[in-house]
Design a protein around this motif. Structure first.
Motif, PDB file in Angstrom:
ATOM      1  N   GLU A  32      17.438 -19.340   7.391  1.00  0.00           N
ATOM      2  CA  GLU A  32      17.461 -20.735   7.822  1.00  0.00           C
ATOM      3  C   GLU A  32      16.717 -20.864   9.143  1.00  0.00           C
ATOM      4  OE1 GLU A  32      21.488 -22.163   7.934  1.00  0.00           O
ATOM      5  OE2 GLU A  32      21.745 -21.894   5.773  1.00  0.00           O
ATOM      6  N   ASN A  33      15.978 -21.966   9.265  1.00  0.00           N
ATOM      7  CA  ASN A  33      15.128 -22.232  10.424  1.00  0.00           C
ATOM      8  C   ASN A  33      14.059 -21.156  10.503  1.00  0.00           C
ATOM      9  OD1 ASN A  33      16.432 -24.685  11.269  1.00  0.00           O
ATOM     10  ND2 ASN A  33      18.150 -23.392  11.857  1.00  0.00           N
ATOM     11  N   GLY A  34      13.601 -20.802  11.668  1.00  0.00           N
ATOM     12  CA  GLY A  34      12.539 -19.815  11.790  1.00  0.00           C
ATOM     13  C   GLY A  34      11.192 -20.394  11.396  1.00  0.00           C
ATOM     14  N   GLY A  35      10.151 -19.721  11.813  1.00  0.00           N
ATOM     15  CA  GLY A  35       8.790 -20.143  11.524  1.00  0.00           C
ATOM     16  C   GLY A  35       7.959 -20.152  12.795  1.00  0.00           C
ATOM     17  N   THR A  36       6.743 -20.643  12.676  1.00  0.00           N
ATOM     18  CA  THR A  36       5.808 -20.686  13.796  1.00  0.00           C
ATOM     19  C   THR A  36       5.533 -22.135  14.156  1.00  0.00           C
ATOM     20  OG1 THR A  36       4.763 -18.642  13.044  1.00  0.00           O
ATOM     21  CG2 THR A  36       3.509 -19.992  14.598  1.00  0.00           C
ATOM     22  N   LYS A  37       5.602 -22.438  15.434  1.00  0.00           N
ATOM     23  CA  LYS A  37       5.334 -23.791  15.915  1.00  0.00           C
ATOM     24  C   LYS A  37       4.235 -23.716  16.966  1.00  0.00           C
ATOM     25  CE  LYS A  37       7.238 -28.045  17.333  1.00  0.00           C
ATOM     26  NZ  LYS A  37       6.497 -28.984  16.581  1.00  0.00           N
ATOM     27  N   PHE A  38       3.155 -24.467  16.726  1.00  0.00           N
ATOM     28  CA  PHE A  38       2.073 -24.534  17.695  1.00  0.00           C
ATOM     29  C   PHE A  38       2.369 -25.654  18.674  1.00  0.00           C
ATOM     30  CE2 PHE A  38       0.247 -22.205  14.227  1.00  0.00           C
ATOM     31  CZ  PHE A  38      -0.452 -21.210  14.884  1.00  0.00           C
ATOM     32  N   ILE A  39       2.166 -25.407  19.935  1.00  0.00           N
ATOM     33  CA  ILE A  39       2.565 -26.319  20.998  1.00  0.00           C
ATOM     34  C   ILE A  39       1.784 -27.626  20.940  1.00  0.00           C
ATOM     35  CG2 ILE A  39       2.822 -26.571  23.504  1.00  0.00           C
ATOM     36  CD1 ILE A  39       4.663 -24.439  21.952  1.00  0.00           C
ATOM     37  N   ASP A  42       2.954 -30.994  15.885  1.00  0.00           N
ATOM     38  CA  ASP A  42       4.359 -31.264  15.581  1.00  0.00           C
ATOM     39  C   ASP A  42       4.873 -30.475  14.384  1.00  0.00           C
ATOM     40  OD1 ASP A  42       4.623 -33.120  17.651  1.00  0.00           O
ATOM     41  OD2 ASP A  42       3.809 -34.720  16.404  1.00  0.00           O
ATOM     42  N   GLU A  43       3.978 -29.847  13.643  1.00  0.00           N
ATOM     43  CA  GLU A  43       4.352 -29.198  12.395  1.00  0.00           C
ATOM     44  C   GLU A  43       4.944 -27.810  12.625  1.00  0.00           C
ATOM     45  OE1 GLU A  43       2.341 -27.902   8.122  1.00  0.00           O
ATOM     46  OE2 GLU A  43       1.090 -28.705   9.704  1.00  0.00           O
ATOM     47  N   LEU A  44       6.046 -27.538  11.944  1.00  0.00           N
ATOM     48  CA  LEU A  44       6.638 -26.208  11.903  1.00  0.00           C
ATOM     49  C   LEU A  44       6.096 -25.521  10.659  1.00  0.00           C
ATOM     50  CD1 LEU A  44       8.654 -24.013  12.779  1.00  0.00           C
ATOM     51  CD2 LEU A  44      10.384 -25.223  11.420  1.00  0.00           C
ATOM     52  N   ILE A  45       5.512 -24.353  10.825  1.00  0.00           N
ATOM     53  CA  ILE A  45       4.928 -23.627   9.697  1.00  0.00           C
ATOM     54  C   ILE A  45       5.920 -22.579   9.228  1.00  0.00           C
ATOM     55  CG2 ILE A  45       3.035 -22.155   8.944  1.00  0.00           C
ATOM     56  CD1 ILE A  45       1.339 -23.591  11.102  1.00  0.00           C
ATOM     57  N   ARG A  46       6.369 -22.727   7.982  1.00  0.00           N
ATOM     58  CA  ARG A  46       7.289 -21.772   7.351  1.00  0.00           C
ATOM     59  C   ARG A  46       6.602 -21.234   6.118  1.00  0.00           C
ATOM     60  NH1 ARG A  46      13.107 -23.266   6.370  1.00  0.00           N
ATOM     61  NH2 ARG A  46      12.994 -21.057   6.111  1.00  0.00           N
ATOM     62  N   LEU A  47       6.317 -19.960   6.112  1.00  0.00           N
ATOM     63  CA  LEU A  47       5.577 -19.333   5.024  1.00  0.00           C
ATOM     64  C   LEU A  47       6.511 -18.839   3.929  1.00  0.00           C
ATOM     65  CD1 LEU A  47       3.157 -17.130   7.168  1.00  0.00           C
ATOM     66  CD2 LEU A  47       2.733 -19.423   6.257  1.00  0.00           C
ATOM     67  N   ASP A  48       6.043 -18.917   2.677  1.00  0.00           N
ATOM     68  CA  ASP A  48       6.724 -18.283   1.559  1.00  0.00           C
ATOM     69  C   ASP A  48       6.187 -16.867   1.392  1.00  0.00           C
ATOM     70  OD1 ASP A  48       8.676 -19.988   0.366  1.00  0.00           O
ATOM     71  OD2 ASP A  48       7.068 -21.263  -0.379  1.00  0.00           O
ATOM     72  N   LYS A  49       6.919 -16.025   0.694  1.00  0.00           N
ATOM     73  CA  LYS A  49       6.527 -14.637   0.473  1.00  0.00           C
ATOM     74  C   LYS A  49       5.081 -14.561  -0.006  1.00  0.00           C
ATOM     75  CE  LYS A  49       7.993 -10.461  -1.910  1.00  0.00           C
ATOM     76  NZ  LYS A  49       8.993  -9.880  -2.827  1.00  0.00           N
ATOM     77  N   GLY A  50       4.285 -13.750   0.687  1.00  0.00           N
ATOM     78  CA  GLY A  50       2.884 -13.555   0.317  1.00  0.00           C
ATOM     79  C   GLY A  50       1.917 -14.503   1.010  1.00  0.00           C
ATOM     80  N   ASP A  51       2.431 -15.572   1.622  1.00  0.00           N
ATOM     81  CA  ASP A  51       1.562 -16.503   2.351  1.00  0.00           C
ATOM     82  C   ASP A  51       1.071 -15.852   3.634  1.00  0.00           C
ATOM     83  OD1 ASP A  51       1.956 -18.453   0.438  1.00  0.00           O
ATOM     84  OD2 ASP A  51       3.323 -19.651   1.659  1.00  0.00           O
ATOM     85  N   ILE A  52      -0.114 -16.292   4.074  1.00  0.00           N
ATOM     86  CA  ILE A  52      -0.728 -15.740   5.278  1.00  0.00           C
ATOM     87  C   ILE A  52      -1.096 -16.879   6.219  1.00  0.00           C
ATOM     88  CG2 ILE A  52      -2.698 -14.449   6.190  1.00  0.00           C
ATOM     89  CD1 ILE A  52      -2.821 -12.992   3.480  1.00  0.00           C
ATOM     90  N   LEU A  53      -0.784 -16.702   7.487  1.00  0.00           N
ATOM     91  CA  LEU A  53      -1.183 -17.629   8.541  1.00  0.00           C
ATOM     92  C   LEU A  53      -2.140 -16.878   9.456  1.00  0.00           C
ATOM     93  CD1 LEU A  53      -0.942 -20.235  10.268  1.00  0.00           C
ATOM     94  CD2 LEU A  53       1.045 -19.166  11.373  1.00  0.00           C
ATOM     95  N   ILE A  54      -3.344 -17.425   9.626  1.00  0.00           N
ATOM     96  CA  ILE A  54      -4.338 -16.833  10.521  1.00  0.00           C
ATOM     97  C   ILE A  54      -4.643 -17.854  11.607  1.00  0.00           C
ATOM     98  CG2 ILE A  54      -6.671 -15.896  10.722  1.00  0.00           C
ATOM     99  CD1 ILE A  54      -6.491 -15.215   7.701  1.00  0.00           C
ATOM    100  N   HIS A  55      -4.582 -17.423  12.866  1.00  0.00           N
ATOM    101  CA  HIS A  55      -4.893 -18.349  13.957  1.00  0.00           C
ATOM    102  C   HIS A  55      -5.486 -17.610  15.146  1.00  0.00           C
ATOM    103  CE1 HIS A  55      -1.382 -17.294  16.531  1.00  0.00           C
ATOM    104  NE2 HIS A  55      -0.771 -17.085  15.381  1.00  0.00           N
ATOM    105  N   CYS A  56      -6.115 -18.377  16.012  1.00  0.00           N
ATOM    106  CA  CYS A  56      -6.656 -17.829  17.253  1.00  0.00           C
ATOM    107  C   CYS A  56      -5.491 -17.294  18.079  1.00  0.00           C
ATOM    108  CB  CYS A  56      -7.408 -18.917  18.010  1.00  0.00           C
ATOM    109  SG  CYS A  56      -7.994 -18.358  19.633  1.00  0.00           S
ATOM    110  N   ALA A  57      -5.603 -16.073  18.544  1.00  0.00           N
ATOM    111  CA  ALA A  57      -4.527 -15.454  19.311  1.00  0.00           C
ATOM    112  C   ALA A  57      -4.247 -16.196  20.613  1.00  0.00           C
ATOM    113  CB  ALA A  57      -4.869 -13.992  19.602  1.00  0.00           C
TER     114      ALA A  57
END
Length: 84
Positions: A32-39, A42-57
């Protein structure tokens, strides 16, 4: 980085290197909850198994605290090396 992410989340930060890759290793219904939020968004990114998020470090982001269950992810930090 805080290896005890499940209990604490991660406050706003930038990663080392140039590119960050997050790979979800379990289904988002397993926690429950968890995920990545970019400052800057407004969107909270919650990945499903096997999904990939790539972003500038260097993008400012946080890891949202998990309130139940366990979130398993593989995180890869890429550093681009220039040679002459």
């Amino acid at each position: 980085y805080d290896c005890n992410y499940n209990a604490t989340g991660l406050s706003s930060h930038k990663d080392g290197g140039h590119i960050t890759i997050n790979i979800a290793l379990n289904d988002k219904l397993e926690y429950e909850n968890g995920g990545t939020k970019f400052i800057d968004g407004d969107e909270l990114i919650r990945l499903d198994k096997g999904d990939i998020l790539i972003h500038c470090a260097k993008d400012l982001h946080s890891g949202v605290k998990i309130t139940k269950g366990t979130r398993y992810i593989m995180v890869i930090f890429l550093q681009i090396m220039h040679t002459l």
